[in-house]
Design a protein around this motif. Structure first.
Motif, short mmCIF file in Angstrom:
data_model
loop_
_atom_site.label_atom_id
_atom_site.label_comp_id
_atom_site.label_asym_id
_atom_site.label_seq_id
_atom_site.Cartn_x
_atom_site.Cartn_y
_atom_site.Cartn_z
N SER A 126 36.09 41.72 18.61
CA SER A 126 35.97 42.84 19.56
C SER A 126 37.09 42.75 20.58
N GLY A 127 37.92 43.77 20.62
CA GLY A 127 39.01 43.79 21.59
C GLY A 127 39.97 42.63 21.44
N GLY A 128 40.19 42.18 20.22
CA GLY A 128 41.11 41.08 19.99
C GLY A 128 40.51 39.71 20.23
N LYS A 129 39.20 39.64 20.51
CA LYS A 129 38.54 38.37 20.74
C LYS A 129 37.32 38.24 19.83
N VAL A 130 36.96 37.00 19.55
CA VAL A 130 35.74 36.72 18.80
C VAL A 130 34.60 36.59 19.81
N VAL A 131 33.57 37.41 19.64
CA VAL A 131 32.45 37.41 20.60
C VAL A 131 31.14 37.25 19.85
N LYS A 132 30.18 36.58 20.50
CA LYS A 132 28.84 36.45 19.93
C LYS A 132 28.10 37.75 20.15
N ASN A 133 27.64 38.36 19.05
CA ASN A 133 27.02 39.67 19.13
C ASN A 133 25.51 39.63 19.02
N ALA A 134 24.97 38.56 18.43
CA ALA A 134 23.51 38.49 18.25
C ALA A 134 23.11 37.04 18.06
N GLU A 135 21.83 36.75 18.38
CA GLU A 135 21.31 35.39 18.23
C GLU A 135 19.84 35.47 17.83
N TRP A 136 19.43 34.55 16.96
CA TRP A 136 18.04 34.47 16.51
C TRP A 136 17.59 33.02 16.61
N ASP A 137 16.54 32.76 17.38
CA ASP A 137 16.00 31.42 17.55
C ASP A 137 14.79 31.21 16.66
N ALA A 138 14.79 30.11 15.91
CA ALA A 138 13.59 29.70 15.19
C ALA A 138 12.84 28.69 16.04
N SER A 139 11.53 28.83 16.13
CA SER A 139 10.74 27.98 17.01
C SER A 139 10.27 26.70 16.34
N GLN A 140 10.11 26.72 15.02
CA GLN A 140 9.59 25.57 14.30
C GLN A 140 10.57 24.40 14.37
N ALA A 141 10.08 23.21 14.64
CA ALA A 141 10.92 22.02 14.70
C ALA A 141 11.34 21.59 13.29
N ASN A 191 22.69 43.79 15.10
CA ASN A 191 21.68 42.90 15.66
C ASN A 191 20.85 42.38 14.50
N PHE A 192 20.17 41.27 14.71
CA PHE A 192 19.29 40.76 13.67
C PHE A 192 18.02 41.60 13.61
N GLN A 193 17.65 42.00 12.38
CA GLN A 193 16.43 42.76 12.16
C GLN A 193 15.54 41.99 11.19
N LYS A 194 14.26 41.85 11.54
CA LYS A 194 13.35 41.09 10.68
C LYS A 194 12.79 41.98 9.58
N TYR A 195 13.07 41.62 8.35
CA TYR A 195 12.54 42.33 7.19
C TYR A 195 11.13 41.85 6.86
N ALA A 196 10.90 40.55 7.04
CA ALA A 196 9.58 39.96 6.80
C ALA A 196 9.56 38.59 7.43
N GLY A 197 8.33 38.05 7.62
CA GLY A 197 8.23 36.69 8.14
C GLY A 197 7.11 36.53 9.15
N THR A 198 6.99 35.32 9.68
CA THR A 198 5.98 35.02 10.67
C THR A 198 6.44 35.44 12.06
N ASP A 199 5.51 35.55 12.96
CA ASP A 199 5.84 35.80 14.37
C ASP A 199 5.87 34.46 15.10
N GLY A 200 6.95 33.72 14.88
CA GLY A 200 7.04 32.38 15.43
C GLY A 200 6.34 31.38 14.53
N PRO A 201 6.09 30.16 15.03
CA PRO A 201 5.45 29.13 14.20
C PRO A 201 4.00 29.48 13.91
N ASP A 202 3.53 29.05 12.73
CA ASP A 202 2.16 29.29 12.30
C ASP A 202 1.67 28.01 11.64
N GLY A 203 0.42 27.99 11.23
CA GLY A 203 -0.07 26.82 10.53
C GLY A 203 -1.57 26.66 10.61
N GLY A 204 -2.04 25.53 10.10
CA GLY A 204 -3.47 25.24 10.08
C GLY A 204 -3.85 24.56 8.79
#
Length: 316
Positions: A126-141, A191-204
């Motif tokens: 972008s504008g001659g520079k490399v820029v971070k445009n989006a980020e996705w954090d996973a919560s599971q360790a 931007n990152f778009q979720k097609y499928a998956g959990t809403d954060g960590p799950d389990g049991g």
């Protein structure tokens, strides 16, 4: 530029980088320079700033947290860039840079220790520079959580859409009885778009209440060719992905198993030494490496041993 694109399609990023470097020197073109900057950004900017993870086998153990409690210690040595990919993720004719980063400062409030989590970052010119445009954090360790661990991040391309697929899961079967997991399938459109998956960590230990959600997600997985995951999900009602799916590219895998198959049922004071140790195999692929191995018949498949046996063993 066209030759660089050919190398990209052939999964030969080093050749693409070399021809772009030559193009910058010979022409001084700003367009070529922008593309070259994308190829050098990880090595010249991100790794010096964040550090870099190394593949290998790591061994961890239990730490005592109370007279009758303990936890598996995460591996604290690995942080920073795991691996990266340069592709046209949003089909706009220009390549983007996807980077998987290991953040080893995530807080575990229950045991007052630090855990590892995976962060996905997408960079663009972008504008001659490399820029971070989006980020996705996973919560599971990852890289040290429970007695058995199975993590994977891979790409699947269907109908010219690139799906970024992640699944991080751990099974506790010594001091408890249950799974912890998180999964996601993402696309990128600026931007990152979720097609499928959990809403954060799950389990049991029981997943009956997730049956309907599992069937819905399984149908979505079938739609993009993740048939092994879809089949397992309908059988177990666990919203995690299978290592057995056909994959176009694998970024990394982590497989963890206890060294000792037998364990006691602990009802008295806990001794961490008696609980045993966990070996973690951390495998990292650079761009194009997985396809080369796949062609040689050494593609990543499921774990050789699964202490849970059937995925529902923890709930029986």
């Amino acid at each position: 530029m066209q030759l660089a694109r050919i190398y990209e399609k052939k999964n030969e990023p080093e050749k693409a980088r070399a021809i772009l470097e030559k193009g910058v020197k010979n022409t001084g073109s700003g367009t070529i320079k922008n593309k070259y900057n994308l190829y050098t950004y990880v090595d010249e900017v991100l790794i010096p700033e964040l550090g870099q993870c190394s593949p290998g086998t790591y061994t961890t153990e239990y730490k005592k947290s109370g007279q009758y409690s303990a936890y598996v210690e995460s591996i604290h040595s690995e942080k920073g860039v795991v691996t990266s990919r340069i592709m046209d993720f949003d089909s706009d004719g220009e390549e983007e840079l996807l980077v998987a980063v290991m953040d080893n400062t995530a807080e575990d409030e229950l045991f007052h220790t630090q855990r590892n989590k995976i962060v996905l970052q997408m960079y663009e010119n972008s504008g001659g520079k490399v820029v971070k445009n989006a980020e996705w954090d996973a919560s599971q360790a990852v890289l040290g959580m429970f007695d058995f661990e199975e993590d994977i991040l891979f790409l699947k391309e269907i109908d010219n859409i690139i799906y970024i697929c992640g699944s991080f899961s751990s099974l506790m079967n010594v001091l408890g009885d249950g799974w912890s997991f998180e999964s996601f399938i993402l696309t990128y459109d600026g931007n990152f778009q979720k097609y499928a998956g959990t809403d954060g960590p799950d389990g049991g230990s029981f997943f009956d209440e997730r049956m309907n959600e599992a069937y819905i997600m399984a149908d979505r997985l079938d739609g993009i060719g993740l048939t092994a995951s879809a089949s397992a999900m309908r059988d177990t009602w666990m919203l995690k992905l299978s290592m057995e799916d056909d994959k176009d590219d694998v970024l990394f895998t982590i497989k963890g198993n206890r060294q000792e198959e037998y364990h006691y049922v602990y009802q008295d004071e806990i001794t961490p030494e008696a609980l045993g140790k966990i070996d973690l195999e951390f495998a990292i692929w650079q761009q194009g490496e997985y396809k080369k191995q796949e062609g040689q018949g050494t593609a990543v498949t499921g774990s050789d041993t699964n202490p849970a046996g059937d995925y529902r063993a923890a709930s029986i």
